[in-house]
Design a protein around this motif. Sequence first.
Motif, mmCIF file in Angstrom:
data_model
loop_
_atom_site.group_PDB
_atom_site.id
_atom_site.type_symbol
_atom_site.label_atom_id
_atom_site.label_comp_id
_atom_site.label_asym_id
_atom_site.label_seq_id
_atom_site.Cartn_x
_atom_site.Cartn_y
_atom_site.Cartn_z
ATOM 1 N N ALA A 15 -7.738 -5.245 6.406
ATOM 2 C CA ALA A 15 -6.925 -5.987 7.375
ATOM 3 C C ALA A 15 -5.426 -5.866 7.107
ATOM 4 O O ALA A 15 -4.623 -6.231 7.964
ATOM 5 C CB ALA A 15 -7.320 -7.455 7.357
ATOM 6 N N LEU A 16 -5.046 -5.341 5.948
ATOM 7 C CA LEU A 16 -3.633 -5.251 5.591
ATOM 8 C C LEU A 16 -3.057 -3.883 5.918
ATOM 9 O O LEU A 16 -3.763 -2.873 5.899
ATOM 10 C CB LEU A 16 -3.448 -5.523 4.095
ATOM 11 C CG LEU A 16 -3.861 -6.905 3.616
ATOM 12 C CD1 LEU A 16 -3.650 -7.023 2.111
ATOM 13 C CD2 LEU A 16 -3.088 -7.980 4.339
ATOM 14 N N LEU A 17 -1.769 -3.864 6.209
ATOM 15 C CA LEU A 17 -1.073 -2.602 6.419
ATOM 16 C C LEU A 17 -1.042 -1.812 5.121
ATOM 17 O O LEU A 17 -1.045 -2.379 4.032
ATOM 18 C CB LEU A 17 0.354 -2.854 6.893
ATOM 19 C CG LEU A 17 0.512 -3.503 8.266
ATOM 20 C CD1 LEU A 17 1.981 -3.776 8.543
ATOM 21 C CD2 LEU A 17 -0.079 -2.611 9.339
ATOM 22 N N ASP A 18 -1.003 -0.493 5.251
ATOM 23 C CA ASP A 18 -0.928 0.389 4.088
ATOM 24 C C ASP A 18 0.203 1.385 4.328
ATOM 25 O O ASP A 18 -0.023 2.496 4.802
ATOM 26 C CB ASP A 18 -2.265 1.104 3.890
ATOM 27 C CG ASP A 18 -2.278 2.027 2.691
ATOM 28 O OD1 ASP A 18 -1.294 2.050 1.928
ATOM 29 O OD2 ASP A 18 -3.283 2.746 2.521
ATOM 30 N N PRO A 19 1.454 0.991 4.033
ATOM 31 C CA PRO A 19 2.584 1.878 4.317
ATOM 32 C C PRO A 19 2.498 3.221 3.596
ATOM 33 O O PRO A 19 2.882 4.251 4.155
ATOM 34 C CB PRO A 19 3.804 1.093 3.838
ATOM 35 C CG PRO A 19 3.345 -0.289 3.573
ATOM 36 C CD PRO A 19 1.860 -0.268 3.467
ATOM 37 N N GLN A 20 1.982 3.221 2.390
ATOM 38 C CA GLN A 20 1.871 4.481 1.652
ATOM 39 C C GLN A 20 0.866 5.408 2.336
ATOM 40 O O GLN A 20 1.121 6.597 2.520
ATOM 41 C CB GLN A 20 1.460 4.221 0.203
ATOM 42 C CG GLN A 20 1.426 5.471 -0.643
ATOM 43 C CD GLN A 20 1.041 5.185 -2.092
ATOM 44 O OE1 GLN A 20 0.583 4.097 -2.433
ATOM 45 N NE2 GLN A 20 1.228 6.166 -2.944
ATOM 46 N N GLY A 21 -0.276 4.872 2.732
ATOM 47 C CA GLY A 21 -1.271 5.671 3.440
ATOM 48 C C GLY A 21 -0.744 6.200 4.764
ATOM 49 O O GLY A 21 -0.984 7.350 5.137
ATOM 50 N N GLU A 22 0.007 5.355 5.483
ATOM 51 C CA GLU A 22 0.586 5.786 6.760
ATOM 52 C C GLU A 22 1.610 6.900 6.553
ATOM 53 O O GLU A 22 1.656 7.854 7.333
ATOM 54 C CB GLU A 22 1.236 4.592 7.458
ATOM 55 C CG GLU A 22 0.226 3.595 7.989
ATOM 56 C CD GLU A 22 0.867 2.356 8.595
ATOM 57 O OE1 GLU A 22 2.058 2.423 8.967
ATOM 58 O OE2 GLU A 22 0.165 1.348 8.698
ATOM 59 N N ALA A 23 2.421 6.794 5.506
ATOM 60 C CA ALA A 23 3.414 7.840 5.226
ATOM 61 C C ALA A 23 2.723 9.161 4.893
ATOM 62 O O ALA A 23 3.162 10.231 5.339
ATOM 63 C CB ALA A 23 4.323 7.404 4.083
ATOM 64 N N ILE A 24 1.640 9.096 4.141
ATOM 65 C CA ILE A 24 0.893 10.314 3.801
ATOM 66 C C ILE A 24 0.288 10.929 5.057
ATOM 67 O O ILE A 24 0.343 12.146 5.258
ATOM 68 C CB ILE A 24 -0.191 10.007 2.747
ATOM 69 C CG1 ILE A 24 0.451 9.593 1.427
ATOM 70 C CG2 ILE A 24 -1.112 11.215 2.548
ATOM 71 C CD1 ILE A 24 -0.518 8.978 0.432
ATOM 72 N N ALA A 41 -4.311 4.537 0.884
ATOM 73 C CA ALA A 41 -3.885 4.956 -0.453
ATOM 74 C C ALA A 41 -4.220 3.852 -1.450
ATOM 75 O O ALA A 41 -4.056 2.668 -1.159
ATOM 76 C CB ALA A 41 -2.394 5.254 -0.467
ATOM 77 N N GLY A 42 -4.686 4.245 -2.601
ATOM 78 C CA GLY A 42 -5.041 3.269 -3.622
ATOM 79 C C GLY A 42 -4.936 3.862 -5.013
ATOM 80 O O GLY A 42 -4.169 4.795 -5.248
ATOM 81 N N ARG A 43 -5.739 3.316 -5.904
ATOM 82 C CA ARG A 43 -5.755 3.761 -7.298
ATOM 83 C C ARG A 43 -7.196 3.989 -7.728
ATOM 84 O O ARG A 43 -8.107 3.326 -7.234
ATOM 85 C CB ARG A 43 -5.151 2.681 -8.207
ATOM 86 C CG ARG A 43 -3.747 2.296 -7.845
ATOM 87 C CD ARG A 43 -3.173 1.224 -8.787
ATOM 88 N NE ARG A 43 -4.016 0.062 -9.028
ATOM 89 C CZ ARG A 43 -4.109 -1.001 -8.224
ATOM 90 N NH1 ARG A 43 -3.450 -1.025 -7.082
ATOM 91 N NH2 ARG A 43 -4.856 -2.032 -8.541
ATOM 92 N N ALA A 44 -7.362 4.904 -8.675
ATOM 93 C CA ALA A 44 -8.686 5.143 -9.236
ATOM 94 C C ALA A 44 -8.604 5.055 -10.751
ATOM 95 O O ALA A 44 -7.643 5.515 -11.365
ATOM 96 C CB ALA A 44 -9.221 6.510 -8.825
ATOM 97 N N PHE A 45 -9.611 4.436 -11.350
ATOM 98 C CA PHE A 45 -9.728 4.307 -12.800
ATOM 99 C C PHE A 45 -11.068 4.891 -13.211
ATOM 100 O O PHE A 45 -12.081 4.641 -12.552
ATOM 101 C CB PHE A 45 -9.691 2.831 -13.216
ATOM 102 C CG PHE A 45 -8.469 2.095 -12.765
ATOM 103 C CD1 PHE A 45 -7.327 2.071 -13.545
ATOM 104 C CD2 PHE A 45 -8.457 1.423 -11.554
ATOM 105 C CE1 PHE A 45 -6.195 1.387 -13.128
ATOM 106 C CE2 PHE A 45 -7.332 0.727 -11.125
ATOM 107 C CZ PHE A 45 -6.199 0.715 -11.914
ATOM 108 N N HIS A 46 -11.077 5.659 -14.288
ATOM 109 C CA HIS A 46 -12.330 6.160 -14.851
ATOM 110 C C HIS A 46 -12.557 5.457 -16.173
ATOM 111 O O HIS A 46 -11.752 5.584 -17.097
ATOM 112 C CB HIS A 46 -12.282 7.671 -15.045
ATOM 113 C CG HIS A 46 -12.459 8.427 -13.771
ATOM 114 N ND1 HIS A 46 -13.039 9.668 -13.717
ATOM 115 C CD2 HIS A 46 -12.156 8.112 -12.494
ATOM 116 C CE1 HIS A 46 -13.064 10.073 -12.464
ATOM 117 N NE2 HIS A 46 -12.522 9.144 -11.710
#
Length: 85
Positions: A15-24, A41-46
């Motif tokens: 439901a939230l805007l994702d400015p980084q994803g939109e820029a990509i 856009a997000g983060r991944a951890f292994h």
Amino acid sequence: MPAYTIEVVVLPLPALLDPQGEAIQQALHRLGETTVQSIRAGRAFHLVVDAPSPENALQIAHAAAQRLLHNPVVETYHLRLFPSP
């Protein structure tokens, strides 16, 4: 005790805007990749977890994600267990 690799992917709530994803996405469109309709856009951890079973390893990763790796106010996450080598 066996070791399990678990990926924790953290993304903004839908439901939230994702400015980084939109820029990509806009950058991809400028490069001619116009079939990409949406990017989050997000983060991944292994995590490599020593645990007696895959289920227990997932429980440990879930606790880590709940306690530290994501902010429940603005993010969601999912887990993926990688096959053992």
